[in-house]
Design an enzyme around this catalytic site. Structure first.
Site, PDB file in Angstrom:
ATOM      1  N   LYS A   9      -5.731   7.021  -0.969  1.00  0.00           N
ATOM      2  CA  LYS A   9      -4.458   8.372  -0.991  1.00  0.00           C
ATOM      3  C   LYS A   9      -5.393   9.155  -2.499  1.00  0.00           C
ATOM      4  O   LYS A   9      -4.736  10.637  -2.616  1.00  0.00           O
ATOM      5  CB  LYS A   9      -2.989   7.438  -1.636  1.00  0.00           C
ATOM      6  CG  LYS A   9      -3.092   6.892  -0.289  1.00  0.00           C
ATOM      7  CD  LYS A   9      -1.187   5.768  -0.878  1.00  0.00           C
ATOM      8  CE  LYS A   9      -1.799   4.148  -2.087  1.00  0.00           C
ATOM      9  NZ  LYS A   9      -3.142   3.803  -1.528  1.00  0.00           N
ATOM     10  N   ASP A  45      -5.171   1.194  -0.855  1.00  0.00           N
ATOM     11  CA  ASP A  45      -6.015   1.250  -1.654  1.00  0.00           C
ATOM     12  C   ASP A  45      -6.792   2.616  -0.136  1.00  0.00           C
ATOM     13  O   ASP A  45      -8.305   2.160  -0.252  1.00  0.00           O
ATOM     14  CB  ASP A  45      -7.104   0.572  -1.914  1.00  0.00           C
ATOM     15  CG  ASP A  45      -6.675  -0.538  -2.844  1.00  0.00           C
ATOM     16  OD1 ASP A  45      -5.929  -0.055  -3.788  1.00  0.00           O
ATOM     17  OD2 ASP A  45      -6.276  -1.408  -2.768  1.00  0.00           O
ATOM     18  N   GLN A  90       0.997   2.269  -2.628  1.00  0.00           N
ATOM     19  CA  GLN A  90       0.490   1.086  -1.326  1.00  0.00           C
ATOM     20  C   GLN A  90       0.245   1.154   0.038  1.00  0.00           C
ATOM     21  O   GLN A  90       0.026   2.477   0.071  1.00  0.00           O
ATOM     22  CB  GLN A  90       1.595  -0.046  -1.766  1.00  0.00           C
ATOM     23  CG  GLN A  90       1.876  -1.050  -3.285  1.00  0.00           C
ATOM     24  CD  GLN A  90       2.318  -0.103  -3.913  1.00  0.00           C
ATOM     25  OE1 GLN A  90       3.144   0.350  -4.376  1.00  0.00           O
ATOM     26  NE2 GLN A  90       1.872   0.191  -5.397  1.00  0.00           N
ATOM     27  N   GLY A  98      -3.615   2.082  -7.864  1.00  0.00           N
ATOM     28  CA  GLY A  98      -4.520   2.835  -9.009  1.00  0.00           C
ATOM     29  C   GLY A  98      -5.344   3.588  -7.861  1.00  0.00           C
ATOM     30  O   GLY A  98      -5.282   3.408  -6.313  1.00  0.00           O
ATOM     31  N   HIS A  99      -5.165   4.740  -8.274  1.00  0.00           N
ATOM     32  CA  HIS A  99      -5.542   5.950  -7.356  1.00  0.00           C
ATOM     33  C   HIS A  99      -6.704   6.653  -7.457  1.00  0.00           C
ATOM     34  O   HIS A  99      -6.633   6.802  -9.268  1.00  0.00           O
ATOM     35  CB  HIS A  99      -4.555   6.460  -7.335  1.00  0.00           C
ATOM     36  CG  HIS A  99      -2.824   5.892  -6.356  1.00  0.00           C
ATOM     37  ND1 HIS A  99      -1.618   7.352  -5.848  1.00  0.00           N
ATOM     38  CD2 HIS A  99      -3.019   5.155  -6.151  1.00  0.00           C
ATOM     39  CE1 HIS A  99      -1.802   6.622  -5.330  1.00  0.00           C
ATOM     40  NE2 HIS A  99      -1.859   5.119  -5.088  1.00  0.00           N
TER      41      HIS A  99
HETATM   42  P1  GDP Z   1      -5.569   4.357  -3.180  1.00  0.00           P
HETATM   43  O1  GDP Z   1      -5.112   3.748  -3.950  1.00  0.00           O
HETATM   44  O2  GDP Z   1      -5.659   4.775  -2.332  1.00  0.00           O
HETATM   45  O3  GDP Z   1      -5.977   5.553  -4.351  1.00  0.00           O
HETATM   46  O4  GDP Z   1      -7.193   4.488  -2.918  1.00  0.00           O
HETATM   47  P2  GDP Z   1      -8.109   3.477  -4.398  1.00  0.00           P
HETATM   48  O5  GDP Z   1      -8.621   4.784  -5.564  1.00  0.00           O
HETATM   49  O6  GDP Z   1      -7.446   2.306  -4.822  1.00  0.00           O
HETATM   50  O7  GDP Z   1      -9.531   3.280  -2.876  1.00  0.00           O
HETATM   51  C1  GDP Z   1     -10.086   3.930  -2.648  1.00  0.00           C
HETATM   52  C2  GDP Z   1     -12.159   4.157  -2.931  1.00  0.00           C
HETATM   53  O8  GDP Z   1     -12.740   4.253  -2.162  1.00  0.00           O
HETATM   54  C3  GDP Z   1     -11.788   4.845  -4.586  1.00  0.00           C
HETATM   55  O9  GDP Z   1     -12.871   3.639  -4.948  1.00  0.00           O
HETATM   56  C4  GDP Z   1     -12.684   5.370  -3.981  1.00  0.00           C
HETATM   57  O10 GDP Z   1     -13.396   6.604  -4.851  1.00  0.00           O
HETATM   58  C5  GDP Z   1     -13.648   5.511  -2.720  1.00  0.00           C
HETATM   59  N1  GDP Z   1     -13.233   5.849  -1.445  1.00  0.00           N
HETATM   60  C6  GDP Z   1     -12.278   7.056  -1.370  1.00  0.00           C
HETATM   61  N2  GDP Z   1     -12.698   7.995  -0.285  1.00  0.00           N
HETATM   62  C7  GDP Z   1     -14.062   7.326   0.343  1.00  0.00           C
HETATM   63  C8  GDP Z   1     -14.884   8.406   1.400  1.00  0.00           C
HETATM   64  O11 GDP Z   1     -15.207   8.080   2.024  1.00  0.00           O
HETATM   65  N3  GDP Z   1     -15.875   7.399   1.330  1.00  0.00           N
HETATM   66  C9  GDP Z   1     -16.050   6.320   0.114  1.00  0.00           C
HETATM   67  N4  GDP Z   1     -17.662   5.699   0.096  1.00  0.00           N
HETATM   68  N5  GDP Z   1     -15.615   6.034  -0.652  1.00  0.00           N
HETATM   69  C10 GDP Z   1     -14.163   6.160  -0.397  1.00  0.00           C
HETATM   70  P1  IMO Z   2      -2.076   1.287  -4.311  1.00  0.00           P
HETATM   71  O1  IMO Z   2      -1.137   2.367  -4.877  1.00  0.00           O
HETATM   72  C1  IMO Z   2      -3.704  -2.365  -2.822  1.00  0.00           C
HETATM   73  C2  IMO Z   2      -0.917  -5.656  -3.134  1.00  0.00           C
HETATM   74  C3  IMO Z   2      -1.148  -7.010  -4.519  1.00  0.00           C
HETATM   75  C4  IMO Z   2      -0.114  -8.287  -3.843  1.00  0.00           C
HETATM   76  C5  IMO Z   2       0.975  -7.167  -3.160  1.00  0.00           C
HETATM   77  C6  IMO Z   2       1.821  -7.627  -4.866  1.00  0.00           C
HETATM   78  O2  IMO Z   2      -3.384   1.647  -5.428  1.00  0.00           O
HETATM   79  O3  IMO Z   2      -2.870   1.638  -2.820  1.00  0.00           O
HETATM   80  P2  IMO Z   2       3.023  -6.631  -6.701  1.00  0.00           P
HETATM   81  O4  IMO Z   2       1.911  -6.369  -8.281  1.00  0.00           O
HETATM   82  O5  IMO Z   2       3.375  -5.256  -5.798  1.00  0.00           O
HETATM   83  O6  IMO Z   2       3.876  -7.034  -6.929  1.00  0.00           O
HETATM   84  O7  IMO Z   2       1.869  -7.343  -5.400  1.00  0.00           O
HETATM   85  O8  IMO Z   2       1.408  -5.226  -3.241  1.00  0.00           O
HETATM   86  N1  IMO Z   2      -0.839  -4.415  -3.941  1.00  0.00           N
HETATM   87  C7  IMO Z   2      -1.536  -3.516  -3.337  1.00  0.00           C
HETATM   88  N2  IMO Z   2      -2.722  -3.559  -3.394  1.00  0.00           N
HETATM   89  N3  IMO Z   2      -3.415  -1.534  -3.745  1.00  0.00           N
HETATM   90  C8  IMO Z   2      -1.830  -1.233  -4.124  1.00  0.00           C
HETATM   91  O9  IMO Z   2      -1.666   0.041  -4.216  1.00  0.00           O
HETATM   92  C9  IMO Z   2      -1.400  -2.360  -4.298  1.00  0.00           C
HETATM   93  N4  IMO Z   2      -0.799  -2.549  -5.040  1.00  0.00           N
HETATM   94  C10 IMO Z   2       0.587  -3.754  -4.883  1.00  0.00           C
HETATM   95  O10 IMO Z   2      -2.443  -7.030  -4.057  1.00  0.00           O
HETATM   96  O11 IMO Z   2      -0.729  -8.238  -2.436  1.00  0.00           O
HETATM   97 MG    MG Z   3      -5.174   2.091  -5.136  1.00  0.00          MG
END
Ligand code: GDP
Ligand code: IMO
Ligand code: MG
Length: 428
Positions: A17, A14, A223, A41-42
């Site tokens: 990415k 998270d 991840q 979840g991206h």
């Molecule tokens: P990913 O899994 O690495 O793609 O990241 P996620 O989408 O799960 O979580 C990142 C969260 O931070 C999302 O809600 C993005 O919209 C938000 N986000 C990304 N970059 C920034 C930033 O620079 N500032 C803020 N406030 N939010 C951001």
């Molecule tokens: P993105 O790509 C954050 C965590 C879960 C749990 C562990 C194992 O959005 O960054 P799993 O379902 O893979 O067996 O869970 O890994 N986890 C993540 N945490 N971002 C993710 O993906 C994750 N995918 C799995 O919360 O601790």
């Molecule tokens: Mg994510």
């Protein structure tokens, strides 16, 4: 330079990415996911749209770029179908923009059930899995039982499916766990038909050919490094190699074809699910970070655990991945604090160390912080050049670069595509 660059998370996922891949996509011909599945979840934000992708690479919104789901990914046809349906509103020609490897493994309904049953049986020791069936599917892959996308075109697919489900039922009988397979199974076979509409390719040859034609590929990780099956905080990890090496096995790309490795991290740190997190804040400050950063899971909605940045962990991630460039995300979230804490070392069994010890759960382990002045109340979210940013943020960036010995080339100041400061003429 031609070849492949990699973008992956350096923390516990998270990091942002999805956002950065979307920003960088215009510089690439192919965006390729190399591991993970719908546990990811991206999030992408642009033109007042907020969209979350789970299996589909984050280059899908940019015309002229191909998106590839690699062999290292695991795919749940039901979630995939939903993702395709959610994209319909954007009028994209998905069949033209997306390819899937024939060697990508399928998540069966019983894999999800096994995930849930196994987590329940673990009780307090549960991983905090996203319950998407990730662990059981990779177990079947390495156990040599799995079904792959290429198999859906074969005449005995249903028999092979039934055989595997029988194995799973025998395993489930050992758990005290109720389940109803029939409803989910029907949706799964419907979704297989949607999956068939997406061209399945021999992805290793596909990327090889692309490279020979001088095309540029960006490999998108899911991840983060600390969730890697080998180098993460085992057993509180996911079931795939989330690190640069995962690009080679997850796409069929040779190690010497990899150029830049872009490591992405938050200006602080989060984790969702169970497992050690040395800099976690259990107080008001952690609560404020969660609120300001909207730190709730993009896949499960669970609140993310929050804490200060952890340099020993980041150094480890940079080492394992061979990171050449860094992207620092969510600097804007720290604008609520007077001062910023940076964990530079751990106090571990009476010694000061700056690396990750084997047992991160050792009760003696305590983070040691250096305090840096913050940029309180300065709104970064409208800034788009380094000339505009406050001096203390600049100092923070320079301090991290020195400690990490790697340049920070991207600074993100908001969730939107536009809220991105590029510190160098980016790539190619
Ligand atoms: P990913 O899994 O690495 O793609 O990241 P996620 O989408 O799960 O979580 C990142 C969260 O931070 C999302 O809600 C993005 O919209 C938000 N986000 C990304 N970059 C920034 C930033 O620079 N500032 C803020 N406030 N939010 C951001
Ligand atoms: P993105 O790509 C954050 C965590 C879960 C749990 C562990 C194992 O959005 O960054 P799993 O379902 O893979 O067996 O869970 O890994 N986890 C993540 N945490 N971002 C993710 O993906 C994750 N995918 C799995 O919360 O601790
Ligand atoms: Mg994510």
């Amino acid at each position: 330079m031609t070849g492949t660059d990699v973008l992956l998370g350096l923390q516990w996922g998270d990091e942002g990415k999805g956002k950065v891949v979307d920003v960088l996509t215009p510089h690439y011909d192919i965006i390729a996911r190399f591991q993970g599945g719908p546990n990811a979840g991206h999030t992408l934000e642009f033109n007042n749209i907020k969209h979350v992708l789970h299996t589909i690479p984050s280059g899908i919104f940019r015309e002229g770029t191909m998106n590839l789901i690699g062999n290292g990914v695991v795919i749940d046809p039901v979630i995939f179908k939903k993702e395709i349906e959610n994209l319909k509103q954007f009028d994209l020609n998905i069949k033209e923009l997306l390819r899937v490897s024939k060697k990508t493994h399928l998540i069966l309904p019983t894999h999800r059930i096994l995930d849930a049953a196994s987590e329940q049986a673990k009780g307090k020791k549960k991983i905090g899995s996203t319950l998407k069936g990730i662990g059981p599917t990779y177990m079947d892959k390495t156990g040599r039982n799995g079904l792959r996308v290429g198999d859906i075109y074969t005449s005995n697919f249903k028999q092979r499916y039934d055989l595997l489900v029988e194995k799973h039922k025998a395993m489930l009988a050992r758990f005290d766990f109720d389940y109803d397979l029939s409803e989910y199974e029907e949706a799964w076979f419907e979704a297989i038909e949607v999956l068939k509409e997406i061209p399945a390719v021999d992805s290793e040859h596909y990327v090889d050919q692309a490279q020979k034609e001088g095309k540029k590929i960006l490999a998108e990780g899911a991840q983060g490094t600390l969730l890697d099956i080998d180098f993460g905080t085992y057993p509180y990890v996911t079931s795939s190699n989330t690190i640069t090496a995962g690009t080679c096995t997850g796409l069929g790309i040779a190690p010497n074809k990899i150029n830049d490795v872009i490591g992405i991290f938050k200006a602080y740190c989060t984790r969702v699910g169970s497992g050690p997190f040395p800099t976690e804040l259990h107080d008001e400050t952690g609560e404020e970070m969660r609120k300001e950063g909207h730190e709730f899971g993009a896949t499960t909605g669970r609140p993310r655990r929050c804490g200060w940045i952890d340099l020993p962990a980041l150094k480890y991630a940079i080492m394992i991945n061979g990171v050449t460039k860094l992207a620092m995300m969510k600097a804007d979230v720290l604008s609520i604090f007077e001062s910023i804490q940076v964990c530079t070392h751990y106090d571990y069994q009476g010694e000061l160390i700056d690396f990750l010890p084997y047992d991160l759960e050792d009760p003696s382990l305590k983070p040691v912080y250096k305090e840096l002045p913050g940029w309180k109340d300065i709104d970064l979210t409208g800034m788009n050049s380094m000339n505009e940013i406050p001096e203390n943020l600049n100092n923070y960036i320079e301090f991290l670069e020195k400690e990490l010995n790697t340049p920070i080339t991207i600074v993100s100041v908001g969730p939107n595509r536009n809220q991105t400061i590029l510190r160098e003429e980016i790539l190619a």
